[in-house]
Structures are given as C-alpha cells and as structure tokens.
Design a protein around this motif. Structure first.
Motif, PDB file in Angstrom:
ATOM      1  N   LEU A  19       3.472  -7.458  -1.426  1.00  0.00           N
ATOM      2  CA  LEU A  19       2.621  -6.243  -1.252  1.00  0.00           C
ATOM      3  C   LEU A  19       3.573  -5.241  -1.113  1.00  0.00           C
ATOM      4  N   VAL A  20       5.187  -5.494  -1.645  1.00  0.00           N
ATOM      5  CA  VAL A  20       5.459  -4.418  -2.017  1.00  0.00           C
ATOM      6  C   VAL A  20       5.471  -4.651  -3.632  1.00  0.00           C
ATOM      7  N   ASN A  21       4.993  -5.612  -4.096  1.00  0.00           N
ATOM      8  CA  ASN A  21       4.896  -5.292  -5.955  1.00  0.00           C
ATOM      9  C   ASN A  21       2.795  -4.636  -6.189  1.00  0.00           C
ATOM     10  N   CYS A  22       2.403  -4.814  -5.055  1.00  0.00           N
ATOM     11  CA  CYS A  22       0.961  -3.798  -4.859  1.00  0.00           C
ATOM     12  C   CYS A  22       1.923  -2.413  -4.591  1.00  0.00           C
ATOM     13  N   MET A  23       2.128  -2.095  -3.846  1.00  0.00           N
ATOM     14  CA  MET A  23       2.230  -1.132  -3.880  1.00  0.00           C
ATOM     15  C   MET A  23       2.305   0.242  -5.057  1.00  0.00           C
ATOM     16  N   VAL A  24       3.633  -1.289  -5.228  1.00  0.00           N
ATOM     17  CA  VAL A  24       4.708  -0.102  -7.247  1.00  0.00           C
ATOM     18  C   VAL A  24       3.511  -0.009  -7.933  1.00  0.00           C
ATOM     19  N   ASP A  25       2.730  -0.766  -8.169  1.00  0.00           N
ATOM     20  CA  ASP A  25       1.277  -0.879  -8.962  1.00  0.00           C
ATOM     21  C   ASP A  25       1.004   0.289  -8.506  1.00  0.00           C
ATOM     22  N   GLY A  26       0.507   0.722  -7.306  1.00  0.00           N
ATOM     23  CA  GLY A  26      -0.585   2.141  -6.848  1.00  0.00           C
ATOM     24  C   GLY A  26       0.584   2.957  -7.279  1.00  0.00           C
TER      25      GLY A  26
END
Length: 255
Positions: A19-26
């Motif tokens: 989830l954190v990975n997705c947020m960083v990509d966002g």
C-alpha cells in the motif's frame, strides 16, 4: 510461472508495504505531472518570443540577413533562457526519479524480503541511474552524429528510421537500467552486473516486458479518461497496483 505465484505471495504477506508502495507511486505521478506542467508554463512565453522574432524575418526579404544580425543578441538571450529552464527541470526530473522511484523500488525489494541496508541500496540505485543516463546520452549523441554525417554526404535518413533507432535505444537503456534496479542485491560492480546480465537476461527480459508493457497499457487507458473522475479511480485501483506488481514480478524473475 513460479515468479507469478511468488509475486502474489509476497503481496499477501506485505500488504502494508504494498500500500505504501502504491502511495509513493501516486505521489511520483502527481509530482511528475506538476513538474511537467511547470516546464511547459515557463517555456511557453520564451517559445512565443522566439516565434515572434522569427516571424519578423521573411526569407524572401532582401534585408533578412541584416534583421537576423540585428536581432541576434535577443535570439541568443531567449535561447539561453530556454536552455536554462530545460536544464534546471531536467535536474529536477532526475532528483524526483531518484527519490520517489528509488523509494518504490526499495519498497518492492522489501516486499520480496531482500536483505539490503537502505544506505547501500541508495548508493547502488544512484549509480545504476547515473550509468543509465550516461548510456542514454552516448547512444542519442551517436544517433545525432550518424544523422549529421549522412546529411553531409547527401544521404538522407528517413525520419521513420531515426524514430525507430531512437525507440530501440530507449528500450535497450530502460531494460539495462531496470535490470540493474531489480538485481541491485547482486550489483557489486560492473563486472558482477554484466555477469548477472549474461545469466539472467532472458528472465529479466520477460519481467521487463510484463512490467513496462502493463505500465504502457494502463497509461494509454488513462489518457482516454483525462478530465473525468474515472482517471483517478483507474490510477488508484488499477495503475498503481500494477506498477507495484510489475516491479515485484521483475525482481522475482531475476532472483
């Protein structure tokens, strides 16, 4: 494929990191869009000023050369400003990539249970990025040099050939760079990298095609949705998870 199963298992065991990975990509996508918009905003008046200057000079005007000389200082000043704006933004693009994309790859390695201190990872990520940029610069300069050399001997290379060569070079550089990111735990130097590339290039190519191919398809889909609320939904629930899965899959492929 075992890599697919390992990718899904890794995600299930590390949902928080994913989830954190997705947020960083966002954050990266939003920051990239803002930086690109800012670049276009700063370049627009400079490009218009350049066009206005050239519009005053007609090729059929017998005084065209005199007008060009008279406006040379202003043209050079505008050109210098454009290059400065592009140069500053190019540096910002690289910094943004190193910080946010570097964080995304690090999280992907954490999800895959890669044991690597973040300080060592950061050093190797920056090194791989720098080599990738240098390689891209050399290859693109080679394409430009070939184009200039052939034009000097009255051989005209079709634009399609130049476009194809540039596309191939871009794919090659991206593959070599992404392979370096995915295989960071084993990248102790150029010799180690080349050795691993020789052994794992097929697996790396499959991981790269799946990763980059899925990114291209989702980005292409989002282009049709720009200006609607659907673009945010597709980005949040389709694109960002695919980016995360793609990195993990490539890492698992080259392990």
């Amino acid at each position: 494929m075992k890599a697919i199963q390992k990718t899904l298992d890794a995600i299930r065991k590390s949902k928080g990191l994913a989830l954190v990975n997705c947020m960083v990509d966002g954050v990266y996508i939003v920051s990239l869009a803002w930086l690109t918009s800012n670049l276009m905003t700063e370049l627009a008046p400079l490009m218009k000023g350049m066009q206005d200057l050239f519009s005053k000079i007609s090729p059929t005007d017998p005084k065209a050369s005199e007008l060009l000389v008279a406006n040379q200082a202003q043209l050079m000043d505008t050109y210098s400003q454009m290059m400065a704006v592009i140069g500053i933004h190019a540096i910002l693009f690289v910094i943004l990539w190193i910080i946010l994309s570097g964080a995304s790859w690090y999280l992907a390695h954490r999800i895959c249970k890669t044991k690597l201190p973040w300080t060592q990872y950061a050093k190797q990520f920056v090194s791989v990025t720098a080599i990738g940029i240098a390689l891209a610069g050399v290859l693109y300069l080679a394409i430009i040099s070939v184009g200039q050399a052939t034009s000097a001997i009255t051989m005209v290379i079709p634009p399609e050939a130049i476009y194809f060569a540039t596309l191939v070079m871009t794919i090659v550089v991206l593959f070599l760079t992404f392979f370096g990111y995915a295989d960071i735990p084993h990248n102790t130097g150029i010799r180690a990298y080349l050795s691993r590339l020789g052994k794992k290039w097929k697996a790396g190519a499959i991981g790269f095609i799946v990763f980059v191919g899925s990114v291209v398809v989702t980005n292409y889909l989002m282009q049709f949705l720009i200006g609607t609320v659907w673009v945010f939904l597709v980005m949040a629930f389709v694109a960002l998870p695919i980016y995360c899965l793609g990195r993990i899959f490539m890492i698992e492929m080259v392990k």
